[in-house]
Scaffold this active site. Structure first.
Site, PDB file in Angstrom:
ATOM      1  N   LYS A   1       8.888 -14.783  -6.440  1.00 43.40           N
ATOM      2  CA  LYS A   1      10.069 -15.246  -5.572  1.00 43.40           C
ATOM      3  C   LYS A   1       9.871 -16.696  -5.227  1.00 43.40           C
ATOM      4  O   LYS A   1      10.988 -17.164  -5.269  1.00 43.40           O
ATOM      5  CB  LYS A   1       9.933 -14.363  -4.380  1.00 43.40           C
ATOM      6  CG  LYS A   1      10.339 -12.815  -4.386  1.00 43.40           C
ATOM      7  CD  LYS A   1      11.358 -12.466  -5.120  1.00 43.40           C
ATOM      8  CE  LYS A   1      11.780 -11.157  -5.376  1.00 43.40           C
ATOM      9  NZ  LYS A   1      13.098 -10.874  -6.033  1.00 43.40           N
TER      10      LYS A   1
ATOM     11  N   TYR B   1       3.832 -10.926  -7.147  1.00 41.37           N
ATOM     12  CA  TYR B   1       5.034 -10.436  -6.755  1.00 41.37           C
ATOM     13  C   TYR B   1       5.768 -11.625  -6.038  1.00 41.37           C
ATOM     14  O   TYR B   1       6.735 -12.077  -6.099  1.00 41.37           O
ATOM     15  CB  TYR B   1       5.322  -9.117  -6.121  1.00 41.37           C
ATOM     16  CG  TYR B   1       6.372  -8.843  -5.470  1.00 41.37           C
ATOM     17  CD1 TYR B   1       7.921  -8.888  -5.856  1.00 41.37           C
ATOM     18  CD2 TYR B   1       6.428  -9.044  -3.956  1.00 41.37           C
ATOM     19  CE1 TYR B   1       8.762  -8.766  -5.107  1.00 41.37           C
ATOM     20  CE2 TYR B   1       7.426  -9.269  -3.367  1.00 41.37           C
ATOM     21  CZ  TYR B   1       8.975  -8.975  -3.834  1.00 41.37           C
ATOM     22  OH  TYR B   1       9.858  -9.030  -2.872  1.00 41.37           O
TER      23      TYR B   1
ATOM     24  N   SER C   1      12.571 -13.286  -0.561  1.00 37.24           N
ATOM     25  CA  SER C   1      11.919 -12.735   0.304  1.00 37.24           C
ATOM     26  C   SER C   1      11.052 -13.451   1.386  1.00 37.24           C
ATOM     27  O   SER C   1      10.685 -14.688   1.176  1.00 37.24           O
ATOM     28  CB  SER C   1      10.857 -11.913  -0.356  1.00 37.24           C
ATOM     29  OG  SER C   1       9.911 -11.199   0.555  1.00 37.24           O
TER      30      SER C   1
HETATM   31  C1  UD1 Z   1       6.036  -6.021   1.944  1.00 37.50           C
HETATM   32  C2  UD1 Z   1       5.525  -7.056   0.985  1.00 37.50           C
HETATM   33  C3  UD1 Z   1       6.593  -7.909   0.660  1.00 37.50           C
HETATM   34  C4  UD1 Z   1       7.919  -7.360   0.111  1.00 37.50           C
HETATM   35  C5  UD1 Z   1       8.499  -6.150   1.241  1.00 37.50           C
HETATM   36  C6  UD1 Z   1       9.412  -5.421   0.632  1.00 37.50           C
HETATM   37  C7  UD1 Z   1       3.267  -7.417   1.631  1.00 37.50           C
HETATM   38  C8  UD1 Z   1       2.320  -8.639   1.816  1.00 37.50           C
HETATM   39  N1  UD1 Z   1       4.602  -7.775   1.587  1.00 37.50           N
HETATM   40  O1  UD1 Z   1       6.369  -6.327   3.211  1.00 37.50           O
HETATM   41  O2  UD1 Z   1       6.425  -9.102  -0.013  1.00 37.50           O
HETATM   42  O3  UD1 Z   1       9.117  -8.255   0.114  1.00 37.50           O
HETATM   43  O4  UD1 Z   1       7.051  -5.200   1.305  1.00 37.50           O
HETATM   44  O5  UD1 Z   1       9.013  -4.775  -0.427  1.00 37.50           O
HETATM   45  O6  UD1 Z   1       2.911  -6.746   0.758  1.00 37.50           O
HETATM   46  N2  UD1 Z   1       2.471  -0.308   6.964  1.00 37.50           N
HETATM   47  C9  UD1 Z   1       1.412   0.865   7.389  1.00 37.50           C
HETATM   48  N3  UD1 Z   1       1.438   1.885   6.626  1.00 37.50           N
HETATM   49  C10 UD1 Z   1       1.905   2.409   5.460  1.00 37.50           C
HETATM   50  C11 UD1 Z   1       2.815   1.202   5.156  1.00 37.50           C
HETATM   51  C12 UD1 Z   1       3.013   0.062   5.908  1.00 37.50           C
HETATM   52  O7  UD1 Z   1       0.965   0.863   8.499  1.00 37.50           O
HETATM   53  O8  UD1 Z   1       2.026   3.440   4.819  1.00 37.50           O
HETATM   54  C13 UD1 Z   1       2.422  -1.379   7.587  1.00 37.50           C
HETATM   55  C14 UD1 Z   1       2.156  -2.644   7.273  1.00 37.50           C
HETATM   56  O9  UD1 Z   1       0.669  -2.818   7.230  1.00 37.50           O
HETATM   57  C15 UD1 Z   1       2.997  -3.638   7.902  1.00 37.50           C
HETATM   58  C16 UD1 Z   1       4.379  -3.168   8.106  1.00 37.50           C
HETATM   59  O10 UD1 Z   1       3.910  -1.476   7.980  1.00 37.50           O
HETATM   60  O11 UD1 Z   1       2.231  -3.966   9.200  1.00 37.50           O
HETATM   61  C17 UD1 Z   1       5.441  -3.232   6.977  1.00 37.50           C
HETATM   62  O12 UD1 Z   1       4.819  -2.791   5.711  1.00 37.50           O
HETATM   63  P1  UD1 Z   1       5.956  -2.719   4.533  1.00 37.50           P
HETATM   64  O13 UD1 Z   1       6.723  -1.765   4.531  1.00 37.50           O
HETATM   65  O14 UD1 Z   1       4.867  -2.670   3.220  1.00 37.50           O
HETATM   66  O15 UD1 Z   1       6.391  -4.351   4.277  1.00 37.50           O
HETATM   67  P2  UD1 Z   1       5.751  -5.693   4.345  1.00 37.50           P
HETATM   68  O16 UD1 Z   1       4.109  -5.659   4.167  1.00 37.50           O
HETATM   69  O17 UD1 Z   1       5.895  -6.476   5.492  1.00 37.50           O
END
Ligand code: UD1
Length: 338
Positions: free
Chosen positions: A153, A149, A124
């Site tokens: 990785k 997690y 990842s």
């Molecule tokens: C997360 C994990 C990463 C994992 C990946 C896939 C972290 C720091 N990273 O990535 O290790 O491999 O998921 O499972 O947790 N967001 C919102 N509202 C929401 C959900 C997300 O604003 O309800 C935003 C987050 O702040 C981020 C973006 O959307 O900026 C993507 O979030 P997300 O889909 O959870 O992925 P990552 O955090 O990039």
């Protein structure tokens, strides 16, 4: 060539099984179904018109793995099986280290006892921590992860690298995924999270279908063009195709290789909302909330190395990713639980 796919009933695994079968590979799936549903494999069979041999087994179960590899003469393994919920990993670190690390050690040991020394590992972009530079190339130093997690990785990358160095008969390809979204065009397989989704796209699709009332955007004060977090979203079918390319590569006895699988393009949370609305004609109400602990501002890949060495480029754009995510959710409001 026969490929053992651990975690093959899961989101990325099931899409990869489709691509493998469509490219003439034989597959054997091992999955404990702890966070997946065997219906995904029945649907894969409908897509490809081929049987998917399936063993319900845990990668920690040495005896079961031994029996499977005694019976099935596999040439390589694509290893997806593992626990993957970031928040849960903070609450249950032992379970994450046990499942992901001890599970992989068991798998690799059984593999080598059967003379199978080719593995493609699901890593990842989280291993880069808060990346030292953007776009992130594979040369970017690994960073500190913010949760167990992520450490599993990162540590597994080191473990598999050391095993390859000690025994050059091993071929190890570490694939660092950025943010997979989307679903197969058929709308019959897709992401099926348990409970409240942690990741952005499944949350958005659940808002669209009316299961959740609005999206909370985790912070709009980041140093990004619109203040919300920027990520490299990649269509899961493109990601699956990357595994087929990696398998083609592994046949060249590559030793140890690391590739980013991303598009090289960053989209903010609000870009995703806007593209989803435009692609699907559905409104996504949202509110701005506080930052989520452990999140970083910006994370997107340089996709050059995979292009040059694997001949792989992500083909789907953001609108198609949004359309395909919605197509899956709309056709399967409760995922695989009908
Ligand atoms: C997360 C994990 C990463 C994992 C990946 C896939 C972290 C720091 N990273 O990535 O290790 O491999 O998921 O499972 O947790 N967001 C919102 N509202 C929401 C959900 C997300 O604003 O309800 C935003 C987050 O702040 C981020 C973006 O959307 O900026 C993507 O979030 P997300 O889909 O959870 O992925 P990552 O955090 O990039």
């Amino acid at each position: 060539m026969k490929i053992l796919v651990t975690g093959g009933a899961g989101y990325i695994g099931s899409h990869t099984v489709v691509e493998l079968q469509e490219n003439g590979y034989d597959v054997v799936v091992v999955d404990n179904l702890s966070n997946s549903n065997s219906k995904s494999l029945e649907r894969v069979e409908k897509i490809t018109g081929k049987k998917v041999p399936f063993y319900k087994a845990d990668i920690l179960d040495r005896e079961a793995l031994n029996e499977i590899l005694d019976k099935e003469k596999v040439d390589a393994c694509i290893h997806f099986a593992g626990l993957k919920a970031v928040g849960e990993s903070v609450q249950k670190p032992w379970e994450y280290y046990e499942n992901n690390i001890a599970g992989t050690l068991t798998l690799v040991d059984v593999m080598r006892q059967h003379g199978v020394k080719n593995i493609i590992f699901s890593s990842s972009a989280t291993v880069y921590g808060d990346p030292q530079f953007i776009p992130i190339t594979e040369e970017c130093p690994k960073g500190r992860c913010t949760n167990p997690y992520g450490w599993t990785k990162s540590m597994l990358e080191e473990i598999l690298s050391d095993i390859q160095k000690a025994d050059p008969e091993w071929n190890v390809i570490l694939l660092r995924y950025f943010n997979p979204i989307g679903a197969h065009k058929s709308g019959t397989i897709g992401e099926n999270p348990n409970g409240i989704p942690n990741n952005l796209m499944p949350y958005v699709t659940q808002v669209a279908i009316g299961k959740r009332d609005h999206l909370t955007v985790f912070g709009n004060d980041y140093d990004t063009p619109d203040g919300t977090g920027v990520r490299d979203y990649i269509h899961v079918v493109d990601l699956a195709k990357g595994h087929v390319k990696a398998l083609n590569k592994i046949k060249e006895n590559v030793g140890l290789k690391v590739y980013n699988l991303g598009t090289g393009i960053g989209y903010s949370v609000l870009d995703i909302v806007k593209n989803f609305e435009e692609a699907n004609g559905v409104k996504i109400p949202y509110e701005i909330g506080p930052r989520r602990a452990g999140d970083i501002a910006t994370c997107y890949s340089s996709a050059e190395k995979a292009k040059e060495e694997l001949g792989w480029v992500a083909e789907y754009g953001i609108k198609e990713m949004c359309a395909d995510s919605w197509n899956w959710q709309k056709n399967n409001p409760n995922g695989y639980d009908v």
